[in-house]
Design a protein around this motif. Structure first.
Motif, PDB file in Angstrom:
ATOM      1  N   TRP A  96       0.831  -1.528  -0.012  1.00 19.49           N
ATOM      2  CA  TRP A  96      -0.046   0.020  -0.002  1.00 19.49           C
ATOM      3  C   TRP A  96       0.816   1.409   0.023  1.00 19.49           C
ATOM      4  O   TRP A  96       1.768   1.397  -0.767  1.00 19.49           O
ATOM      5  CB  TRP A  96      -1.080  -0.022   1.302  1.00 19.49           C
ATOM      6  N   SER A 156      -6.351  11.649   3.909  1.00 20.83           N
ATOM      7  CA  SER A 156      -7.797  11.676   3.463  1.00 20.83           C
ATOM      8  C   SER A 156      -8.408  13.021   4.284  1.00 20.83           C
ATOM      9  O   SER A 156      -9.091  13.565   3.469  1.00 20.83           O
ATOM     10  CB  SER A 156      -8.462  10.258   4.180  1.00 20.83           C
ATOM     11  N   HIS A 196      -6.628   8.884  -5.739  1.00 20.11           N
ATOM     12  CA  HIS A 196      -7.037   7.967  -4.406  1.00 20.11           C
ATOM     13  C   HIS A 196      -8.522   8.102  -3.982  1.00 20.11           C
ATOM     14  O   HIS A 196      -9.351   8.869  -4.326  1.00 20.11           O
ATOM     15  CB  HIS A 196      -6.176   8.635  -3.342  1.00 20.11           C
ATOM     16  N   ASN A 197      -8.954   6.828  -3.592  1.00 24.91           N
ATOM     17  CA  ASN A 197     -10.614   7.114  -3.270  1.00 24.91           C
ATOM     18  C   ASN A 197     -11.028   7.793  -2.142  1.00 24.91           C
ATOM     19  O   ASN A 197     -12.245   8.010  -1.929  1.00 24.91           O
ATOM     20  CB  ASN A 197     -11.052   5.467  -2.892  1.00 24.91           C
ATOM     21  N   CYS A 198     -10.032   8.451  -1.455  1.00 27.38           N
ATOM     22  CA  CYS A 198     -10.444   9.445  -0.492  1.00 27.38           C
ATOM     23  C   CYS A 198     -11.139  10.417  -0.972  1.00 27.38           C
ATOM     24  O   CYS A 198     -11.991  11.145  -0.461  1.00 27.38           O
ATOM     25  CB  CYS A 198      -9.213   9.830   0.317  1.00 27.38           C
ATOM     26  N   ASN A 249      -2.541  15.048  -8.993  1.00 28.24           N
ATOM     27  CA  ASN A 249      -1.803  13.983  -8.288  1.00 28.24           C
ATOM     28  C   ASN A 249      -0.479  14.381  -8.153  1.00 28.24           C
ATOM     29  O   ASN A 249       0.396  14.523  -9.534  1.00 28.24           O
ATOM     30  CB  ASN A 249      -1.990  12.656  -8.919  1.00 28.24           C
ATOM     31  N   THR A 252       0.595   9.232  -7.700  1.00 30.54           N
ATOM     32  CA  THR A 252      -0.652   8.524  -7.841  1.00 30.54           C
ATOM     33  C   THR A 252      -0.483   7.224  -6.678  1.00 30.54           C
ATOM     34  O   THR A 252       0.623   6.800  -6.673  1.00 30.54           O
ATOM     35  CB  THR A 252      -1.252   8.064  -8.952  1.00 30.54           C
ATOM     36  N   VAL A 253      -1.701   6.923  -6.196  1.00 35.42           N
ATOM     37  CA  VAL A 253      -1.317   5.645  -5.325  1.00 35.42           C
ATOM     38  C   VAL A 253      -1.092   4.500  -6.187  1.00 35.42           C
ATOM     39  O   VAL A 253      -0.324   3.684  -5.583  1.00 35.42           O
ATOM     40  CB  VAL A 253      -2.666   5.411  -4.457  1.00 35.42           C
ATOM     41  N   ASN A 254      -1.524   4.307  -7.348  1.00 32.74           N
ATOM     42  CA  ASN A 254      -1.273   3.037  -8.082  1.00 32.74           C
ATOM     43  C   ASN A 254       0.282   3.106  -8.447  1.00 32.74           C
ATOM     44  O   ASN A 254       0.845   1.902  -8.052  1.00 32.74           O
ATOM     45  CB  ASN A 254      -2.024   2.987  -9.065  1.00 32.74           C
ATOM     46  N   ASP A 278      -2.994  16.695  -4.573  1.00 31.66           N
ATOM     47  CA  ASP A 278      -3.139  15.729  -3.609  1.00 31.66           C
ATOM     48  C   ASP A 278      -1.405  15.222  -3.601  1.00 31.66           C
ATOM     49  O   ASP A 278      -1.064  14.500  -4.365  1.00 31.66           O
ATOM     50  CB  ASP A 278      -4.006  14.567  -3.905  1.00 31.66           C
TER      51      ASP A 278
END
Ligand SMILES: Cc1ncc(COP(=O)(O)O)c(C=O)c1O
Length: 492
Positions: A96, A156, A196-198, A249, A252-254, A278
């Motif tokens: 993560w 978040s 991100h889903n936040c 971004n 990015t988180v991915n 972000d």
């Protein structure tokens, strides 16, 4: 009862303070000694391990009605909690996206709790220190000193605070007073499909809803497609929506992709949109000498979310939001009550910090950031960020040299997406195989990586946000993935 009795000390009166301070000192020393050894020897332990049944069962016990001596309470923690961590302080934890903590930060959390201050505000040292950490965050990423900011639980919440301010500024009506029902036209925010889903959570929580968040396709390099973005904004305007903000971004988180921040800043200026960055993953790259250029443009944002519990390795939790327009920030959350008025002198003679976010009571989370920055200096954190990015390049090279592995996305910073491959397996088969590799790595305690799907292709994901990782750890990871992949795929 006479007044005399009333004033006398009652033997029934209780306190949580220890009866025996010497005993407390002894237990505390033991705790600190054990904690130092725990951290010193972290590499020798498995990254993660399953809890045995008796440990799980212990967490079903009802609330204790009576007392237990502190040494016994500590023994339970030492036996049931400390041996079964998430594992993110281990040098081979890369799942993560989280930091790997630090001992100074842990001492700070202890001291913060001992002092016990409430950072809702007030005229005291902890509140000043909290504001100093916010000022240091501005300084580190090149944001003006006139900007405002607040420390929150994490990224978040930092993103949500920024989006609340953006919504209020761009709404065209007083949303704070009248609510979103008063909006003349539905607001629209834009970000890439890699957000991100936040942000979705935030849109839902602030009453705009998921549909108000437009996901713009990302290009093969996983950055937002700016032409598509411009077209979506124009379409929305034509359809009667009110474009309000861009969410860029910086990591990015991915995959760690960094959107074209200068181009997004230009676009936001042209279109009159709020630019929120972000930067939970990438904003702090601004202090890394070899890679700072990657996040140039960040400082042009209207608001930025960053996450000291990631690349500053502060123990959880601490995030930070910065807002260029301090007055707009305060206007979104300031609602002074008769019981919280500022006084000319004394403890209430300071701005209330709760007027910059959703919490009233706030923890002294600043101290763990402050102490670690004081001890190591910003430059060392910058070098550690560069180190993680260089380690990701090393892993890329190992993958390129191993025919049984394939890269699945370009590596920009410290996140590497790749998979074990076999020529005769389809996508579903490859996913099954790689998920099994991931789980066995965890179960054998060798390493913890996570997985994701990038533009339709499933992969293992290694996010090296870890100041304990060595290149040899990554060599071992590749060796183990290849061994496990071969073993799982072997006939029978
Ligand atoms: C890009 C990005 N934004 C936001 C967040 C949420 O941050 P937090 O987990 O601190 O709430 C994350 C978490 O990894 C993230 O990677």
């Amino acid at each position: 009862m006479s007044r005399q009795d009333d004033l006398a000390e009652s033997p029934q009166e209780e306190t949580l303070d220890p009866e025996d301070w010497n005993e407390t000192r002894r237990v505390s020393r033991q705790v600190v000694d054990d904690a130092v050894a725990y951290l010193r020897d972290v590499r020798e332990r498995p990254v993660w391990r399953e809890m045995p049944a008796d440990v799980r069962a212990a967490f079903e016990e009802p609330a204790p009605r009576g007392p237990m001596p502190l040494p016994d309470v500590y023994r339970e923690v030492a036996e049931r909690v400390l041996p079964y961590p998430m594992g993110n302080i281990h040098p081979r934890f890369w799942a993560w996206y989280m930091g790997s903590s630090n001992f100074t930060g842990a001492l700070a959390d202890f001291l913060a709790a001992v002092q016990g201050s409430n950072l809702g505000g007030g005229n005291h040292a902890a509140a000043r220190l909290d504001q100093q950490v916010v000022a240091w965050c501005k300084e580190m990423i090149g944001f003006p000193p006139s900007a405002s900011g607040t420390l929150v639980s994490g990224g978040s919440m930092a993103n949500m605070i920024a989006l609340i301010v953006a919504r209020n500024v761009k709404a065209g009506v007083d949303v704070g007073e009248h609510g979103v029902a008063a909006l003349g036209a539905p607001l629209r925010f834009y970000g890439s499909d890699q957000m991100h889903n936040c942000h979705r959570k935030a849109m839902q929580a602030i009453g705009l809803g998921n549909q108000s968040l437009r996901r713009i396709p990302s290009r093969p390099d996983l950055r937002i497609d700016i032409e598509e973005l411009g077209a979506a904004i124009a379409r929305d305007r034509a359809d009667g929506f009110r474009p309000a903000g861009l969410i860029a971004n910086a990591g990015t988180v991915n995959t760690g992709a960094i959107d074209d921040l200068p181009a997004l800043a230009d676009l936001a200026a042209r279109e009159g949109l709020w630019l929120h960055v972000d930067g939970c993953i990438g904003a702090l790259i601004a202090v890394a000498p070899q890679n700072a250029y990657r996040v140039r443009g960040l400082e042009r944002a209207d608001s930025i979310a960053l996450d000291p519990h990631k690349w500053l390795h502060a123990p959880f939790e601490v995030g930070c939001v910065l807002v260029r327009d301090a007055a707009a920030h305060r206007a979104s959350f300031s609602m002074t009550q008769e019981y919280l008025e500022q006084a000319p002198r004394g403890l209430a003679a300071a701005e209330w910090l709760y007027e910059y976010g959703l919490q009233t009571s706030r923890g002294f989370r600043a101290l763990k950031v402050w102490m670690a920055l004081k001890q190591h200096g910003v430059e060392k954190f910058g070098r550690l960020i560069d180190q993680n990015i260089a380690q990701a390049r090393h892993l890329d090279a190992l993958i390129a040299a191993e025919p049984l592995l394939e890269s699945v996305a370009p590596t920009t910073i410290n996140i590497v997406c790749f998979r074990f491959r076999l020529p005769d397996l389809d996508e579903a088969g490859l996913k099954r195989l790689n998920v099994e590799i991931m789980i066995r790595l965890q179960e054998e305690g060798v390493a913890v990586v996570s997985d994701t799907t990038v533009h339709g292709r499933h992969c293992l994901r290694v996010a090296i946000n870890n100041h304990r990782t060595r290149r040899s750890d990554l060599n071992l990871l590749v060796q183990e993935i290849v061994r496990l992949g071969r073993k799982i795929a072997a006939p029978g």
